[in-house]
Design a protein around this motif. Structure first.
Motif, PDB file in Angstrom:
ATOM      1  N   LEU A  87      -5.876  84.613  92.471  1.00  0.00           N
ATOM      2  CA  LEU A  87      -5.662  85.922  91.853  1.00  0.00           C
ATOM      3  C   LEU A  87      -6.987  86.509  91.362  1.00  0.00           C
ATOM      4  O   LEU A  87      -7.274  87.691  91.561  1.00  0.00           O
ATOM      5  CB  LEU A  87      -4.671  85.786  90.693  1.00  0.00           C
ATOM      6  CG  LEU A  87      -3.784  86.994  90.395  1.00  0.00           C
ATOM      7  CD1 LEU A  87      -3.039  87.458  91.631  1.00  0.00           C
ATOM      8  CD2 LEU A  87      -2.790  86.663  89.290  1.00  0.00           C
ATOM      9  N   ASN A  88      -7.804  85.672  90.740  1.00  0.00           N
ATOM     10  CA  ASN A  88      -9.122  86.140  90.296  1.00  0.00           C
ATOM     11  C   ASN A  88     -10.022  86.449  91.488  1.00  0.00           C
ATOM     12  O   ASN A  88     -10.855  87.358  91.433  1.00  0.00           O
ATOM     13  CB  ASN A  88      -9.786  85.092  89.403  1.00  0.00           C
ATOM     14  CG  ASN A  88      -9.363  85.229  87.954  1.00  0.00           C
ATOM     15  OD1 ASN A  88      -8.660  86.163  87.587  1.00  0.00           O
ATOM     16  ND2 ASN A  88      -9.764  84.290  87.125  1.00  0.00           N
ATOM     17  N   SER A  89      -9.866  85.687  92.564  1.00  0.00           N
ATOM     18  CA  SER A  89     -10.650  85.948  93.774  1.00  0.00           C
ATOM     19  C   SER A  89     -10.289  87.309  94.352  1.00  0.00           C
ATOM     20  O   SER A  89     -11.161  88.072  94.781  1.00  0.00           O
ATOM     21  CB  SER A  89     -10.396  84.856  94.821  1.00  0.00           C
ATOM     22  OG  SER A  89     -10.869  83.612  94.371  1.00  0.00           O
ATOM     23  N   ALA A 207       4.999  94.407  83.936  1.00  0.00           N
ATOM     24  CA  ALA A 207       5.791  93.442  83.172  1.00  0.00           C
ATOM     25  C   ALA A 207       5.040  92.144  82.916  1.00  0.00           C
ATOM     26  O   ALA A 207       5.511  91.294  82.172  1.00  0.00           O
ATOM     27  CB  ALA A 207       7.090  93.139  83.920  1.00  0.00           C
ATOM     28  N   LEU A 208       3.886  91.965  83.534  1.00  0.00           N
ATOM     29  CA  LEU A 208       3.114  90.746  83.315  1.00  0.00           C
ATOM     30  C   LEU A 208       2.717  90.659  81.840  1.00  0.00           C
ATOM     31  O   LEU A 208       2.045  91.552  81.322  1.00  0.00           O
ATOM     32  CB  LEU A 208       1.865  90.742  84.195  1.00  0.00           C
ATOM     33  CG  LEU A 208       2.111  90.626  85.700  1.00  0.00           C
ATOM     34  CD1 LEU A 208       0.836  90.904  86.465  1.00  0.00           C
ATOM     35  CD2 LEU A 208       2.642  89.254  86.053  1.00  0.00           C
ATOM     36  N   PRO A 209       3.095  89.594  81.156  1.00  0.00           N
ATOM     37  CA  PRO A 209       2.895  89.534  79.702  1.00  0.00           C
ATOM     38  C   PRO A 209       1.440  89.483  79.248  1.00  0.00           C
ATOM     39  O   PRO A 209       1.134  89.869  78.127  1.00  0.00           O
ATOM     40  CB  PRO A 209       3.635  88.251  79.298  1.00  0.00           C
ATOM     41  CG  PRO A 209       3.709  87.432  80.542  1.00  0.00           C
ATOM     42  CD  PRO A 209       3.822  88.418  81.662  1.00  0.00           C
ATOM     43  N   LEU A 210       0.542  88.999  80.117  1.00  0.00           N
ATOM     44  CA  LEU A 210      -0.868  88.902  79.725  1.00  0.00           C
ATOM     45  C   LEU A 210      -1.738  89.917  80.460  1.00  0.00           C
ATOM     46  O   LEU A 210      -2.962  89.771  80.511  1.00  0.00           O
ATOM     47  CB  LEU A 210      -1.385  87.482  79.970  1.00  0.00           C
ATOM     48  CG  LEU A 210      -0.681  86.376  79.173  1.00  0.00           C
ATOM     49  CD1 LEU A 210      -1.281  85.014  79.485  1.00  0.00           C
ATOM     50  CD2 LEU A 210      -0.745  86.650  77.673  1.00  0.00           C
ATOM     51  N   LYS A 211      -1.097  90.928  81.015  1.00  0.00           N
ATOM     52  CA  LYS A 211      -1.834  91.969  81.735  1.00  0.00           C
ATOM     53  C   LYS A 211      -2.876  92.611  80.815  1.00  0.00           C
ATOM     54  O   LYS A 211      -2.593  92.992  79.687  1.00  0.00           O
ATOM     55  CB  LYS A 211      -0.867  93.037  82.237  1.00  0.00           C
ATOM     56  CG  LYS A 211      -1.535  94.197  82.960  1.00  0.00           C
ATOM     57  CD  LYS A 211      -0.496  95.185  83.441  1.00  0.00           C
ATOM     58  CE  LYS A 211      -1.150  96.386  84.099  1.00  0.00           C
ATOM     59  NZ  LYS A 211      -1.848  97.244  83.142  1.00  0.00           N
ATOM     60  N   LEU A 231      -2.370  81.166  84.023  1.00  0.00           N
ATOM     61  CA  LEU A 231      -2.656  82.357  83.219  1.00  0.00           C
ATOM     62  C   LEU A 231      -2.803  83.609  84.081  1.00  0.00           C
ATOM     63  O   LEU A 231      -2.357  84.692  83.697  1.00  0.00           O
ATOM     64  CB  LEU A 231      -3.926  82.140  82.390  1.00  0.00           C
ATOM     65  CG  LEU A 231      -3.803  81.138  81.233  1.00  0.00           C
ATOM     66  CD1 LEU A 231      -5.177  80.816  80.656  1.00  0.00           C
ATOM     67  CD2 LEU A 231      -2.887  81.671  80.137  1.00  0.00           C
ATOM     68  N   THR A 232      -3.427  83.464  85.245  1.00  0.00           N
ATOM     69  CA  THR A 232      -3.582  84.633  86.118  1.00  0.00           C
ATOM     70  C   THR A 232      -2.237  85.080  86.682  1.00  0.00           C
ATOM     71  O   THR A 232      -2.023  86.269  86.909  1.00  0.00           O
ATOM     72  CB  THR A 232      -4.561  84.351  87.276  1.00  0.00           C
ATOM     73  OG1 THR A 232      -4.200  83.130  87.927  1.00  0.00           O
ATOM     74  CG2 THR A 232      -5.982  84.242  86.786  1.00  0.00           C
ATOM     75  N   LYS A 233      -1.332  84.139  86.879  1.00  0.00           N
ATOM     76  CA  LYS A 233       0.014  84.512  87.323  1.00  0.00           C
ATOM     77  C   LYS A 233       0.719  85.376  86.277  1.00  0.00           C
ATOM     78  O   LYS A 233       1.617  86.149  86.596  1.00  0.00           O
ATOM     79  CB  LYS A 233       0.854  83.261  87.599  1.00  0.00           C
ATOM     80  CG  LYS A 233       0.574  82.598  88.934  1.00  0.00           C
ATOM     81  CD  LYS A 233       1.520  81.432  89.159  1.00  0.00           C
ATOM     82  CE  LYS A 233       1.293  80.800  90.525  1.00  0.00           C
ATOM     83  NZ  LYS A 233       2.232  79.684  90.777  1.00  0.00           N
ATOM     84  N   LEU A 234       0.297  85.223  85.036  1.00  0.00           N
ATOM     85  CA  LEU A 234       0.874  86.011  83.943  1.00  0.00           C
ATOM     86  C   LEU A 234       0.089  87.297  83.696  1.00  0.00           C
ATOM     87  O   LEU A 234       0.361  88.022  82.742  1.00  0.00           O
ATOM     88  CB  LEU A 234       0.918  85.164  82.664  1.00  0.00           C
ATOM     89  CG  LEU A 234       1.847  83.943  82.725  1.00  0.00           C
ATOM     90  CD1 LEU A 234       1.619  83.029  81.528  1.00  0.00           C
ATOM     91  CD2 LEU A 234       3.306  84.377  82.792  1.00  0.00           C
TER      92      LEU A 234
END
Length: 467
Positions: A87-89, A207-211, A231-234
Motif C-alpha cells: 500500500l505504501n509502495s 471509511a478507513l479509520p486511520l485515513k 496499519l496501511t490496510k486501515l
C-alpha cells in the motif's frame, strides 16, 4: 572555499541547457517543426555548438526522453525498495510519478505525444522504457494482490487504471496551472482515487479509520513488516524508523553448555520472536534438540507462539497477561522449587522475570541469545531523511530500548518538547513507564500487550477523536 567548475561540469551543464531548451520547443511543436537553429536561438548559442553535443535532431530528441525516463525509473525503484508494504509502495509510486511529471511539464507533453503516435521512429525505444515503468507498478500490484490488499483484478487493467489516473491528473494540473504548494495535495487525491479502484478492504476509502494519519513504527525492519501492512490496510501512512538492529550475543558459551544437557531443563520461556529464532538457529548449528515431552515451553504473546509453531516448538503455556508479571503469575500455579527455568533472552533483558521466578524457588538460567545495537549511520540515514520530510501523528514504541534508541539517534535532549506535538503509543506498562520517566505523555496503551491489541487501541483512539 571557492568552488571552480571543471570543464566536464561546464560541458554537462551546457548539455542539460540544450536538452531543456529543446524540450520546451518539442512540447509545443511537432518533431518536424523544430529545427536545430531554433534550439540554439532560444538559449543564445551558435547552431554549431548544439551540433558539438548532438550529431542530429533525432539524437537530441531521444536524449530528452531517455534522460528523463531513466531518471524517473531510477527514482521510483529507489522509493519502492524503501517501502515496507504494498500500500505504501502504491502511494509512493503514484505521488512521485505525478509530482515528477508536474515538475517536468515539457517532458510530460512530449511523452504523451509520442505514445499517441505509434508510427514515430522513437516508439519502439520508448516502449522499452515504458515497459520498465510498467514493470515497477505491476510488481507492486501483484504483491498487494497476493497479500489480499488489492482486488483480484487483471494486472493489465490495474496498471492501465493507475497510469491513466496519474496522467489524466497531470494533464489537468498543467491546464489549471496547479501551484507547487498544491502538488502534494493533488498527488494525495490521485492516490486515493487509484486506491479506491484497487483496494480490497473497503468499498468506501473514506471509511478507513486511520485515513490521513502518519504513524512511525520504531521496531526493526523485519518486525515492522506485518505491523506496517496492518496499519496501511486501515488507511495509515506508515514510516518505519528502525531504532535497533539484532546481533548475535557476544558469546554462545553459556547457551551451548545448558542445551548440551537438555534433560535438565524443566521450563523454557520465550519472551520474544527474536529469542525463538536465535534459539532455534543455534540449536540447529549444534544439532541439538530439546525433549519437549519433559521441558514445558512458555510463550509470551500470540506472535511468539506463532513463531514457535513455525519452528516446530510446542507451546504448553501462554500466560493470560503478556508481561513479566503475567508469566510469574501463571507459573506460580506450578511447583517451581529447584526446577531449572531457562530464559533465552536479549542481552538487555530486564530482571523482573528472573527475580520473580527465583522468588518462587526456581533455578534461573537467564542467558542472552541476541544483542541489540543502534543501526549503522548508513542504514539509518534514509529513515532519518524520510522522517524529516514527514508530519507524523503517532509514534509507536514496543520496548524501552526502542524509545531510548530513538532519542539517541535523533539526538533529542528535551523529549517533552519533542513529543508534545505528537501522540505516543506504548505496547505495555514497562515501555509506558520508561517513556513516562522522561516526562513524556503516553496517549495509547492496549489492554492486551500485543501488536494486534495496540493496533485495535490506536484505531479506537482516532475513531473516538473523530466523533
Amino acid at each position: 572555499m571557492h568552488f571552480v567548475e571543471t570543464k566536464e561540469i561546464k560541458k554537462q551543464r551546457k548539455r542539460e541547457k540544450i536538452i531543456n531548451a529543446a524540450a520546451e520547443l518539442f512540447s509545443h511543436k511537432s518533431y518536424h517543426e523544430v529545427m536545430m537553429e531554433d534550439v540554439a536561438k532560444l538559449i543564445s548559442i551558435a547552431k554549431g555548438t548544439v551540433y558539438n553535443y548532438f550529431t542530429s535532431k533525432e539524437e537530441l530528441y531521444y536524449s530528452i526522453m531517455q534522460v528523463q525516463m531513466e531518471k524517473l525509473i531510477s527514482e521510483l525503484k529507489e522509493k519502492i525498495e524503501s517501502e515496507e508494504s504494498s500500500l505504501n509502495s502504491l502511494r509512493s509510486f503514484t505521488t512521485h510519478l505525478y509530482t515528477f511529471m508536474m515538475v517536468h511539464k515539457n517532458f510530460f507533453l512530449i511523452y504523451q505525444k509520442e505514445f499517441l503516435n505509434n508510427e514515430n521512429f522513437l516508439s519502439a525505444d520508448l516502449a522499452a522504457l515504458e515497459k520498465q515503468l510498467a514493470d515497477i507498478i505491476t510488481g507492486v500490484f501483484v504483491r498487494g494482490k497476493a497479500e489480499g490488499v488489492f482486488r483480484d483484478v487483471d494486472e493489465k487493467f490495474a496498471v492501465s487504471l493507475i497510469f491513466g489516473s496519474i496522467y489524466g491528473a497531470v494533464q489537468r494540473g498543467i491546464e489549471n496551472k496547479t501551484s507547487d504548494e498544491n502538488r502534494k495535495i493533488e498527488g494525495g487525491k490521485v492516490f486515493e482515487f487509484v486506491l479506491h479502484g484497487l483496494y480490497a478492504g473497503f468499498n468506501d476509502i473514506s471509511a478507513l479509520p486511520l485515513k490521513g494519519k502518519t504513524i512511525v513504527i520504531t521496531r526493526t525492519i523485519e518486525q515492522s513488516k506485518d505491523t506496517a501492512t496492518a496499519l496501511t490496510k486501515l488507511g495509515a501512512n506508515v514510516i518505519v524508523f528502525p531504532t535497533l538492529e539484532i546481533l548475535p550475543p557476544a558469546s554462545w558459551k553459556k547457551f551451548d553448555e545448558i542445551v548440551s544437557m537438555p534433560d535438565k531443563i524443566d521450563f523454557i520461556i520465550f519472551t520474544s520472536t527474536h529469542a525463538v529464532k536465535m534459539f532455534n538457529k543455534r540449536c540447529n548449528e549444534l544439532n541439538v534438540k530439546l525433549n519437549f515431552n519433559k521441558t514445558k515451553v512458555v510463550s509470551v504473546g500470540t506472535k511468539t507462539s506463532s513463531v514457535c509453531g513455525k519452528d516446530n516448538i510446542p507451546v504448553h503455556i501462554i500466560p493470560r497477561k503478556f508481561s513479566a508479571e503475567g508469566v510469574v503469575e501463571e507459573l506460580s500455579k506450578y511447583n517451581l522449587k529447584s526446577k531449572v527455568v531457562f530464559i533465552p533472552r536479549s542481552a538487555l533483558g530486564r530482571e523482573e522475570l528472573p527475580h520473580g521466578l527465583k522468588d518462587l524457588g526456581a533455578v534461573i538460567k537467564s542467558i542472552p541469545v541476541y544483542n541489540v545495537s543502534l543501526p549503522t549511520k548508513e542504514n539509518i540515514k534514509p529513515h532519518i531523511e524520510e522522517l524529516k520530510k514527514s508530519h507524523p501523528d503517532l509514534f509507536i514504541f514496543t520496548s524501552p530500548s526502542t524509545f531510548e534508541s530513538f532519542l539517541q539517534i535523533e539526538k533529542i535532549s528535551n523529549p517533552v518538547t519533542y513529543f508534545s506535538k505528537f501522540d505516543v503509543a506504548a505496547i505495555g506498562p514497562t515501555t509506558k513507564l520508561s517513556i513516562e520517566k522522561k516526562k513524556v505523555t503516553v496517549n495509547i496503551m492496549p489492554d492486551e500487550y500485543t501488536i494486534d491489541g495496540l493496533i485495535k487501541k490506536i484505531t479506537n483512539y482516532y475513531g473516538n477523536k473523530k466523533k
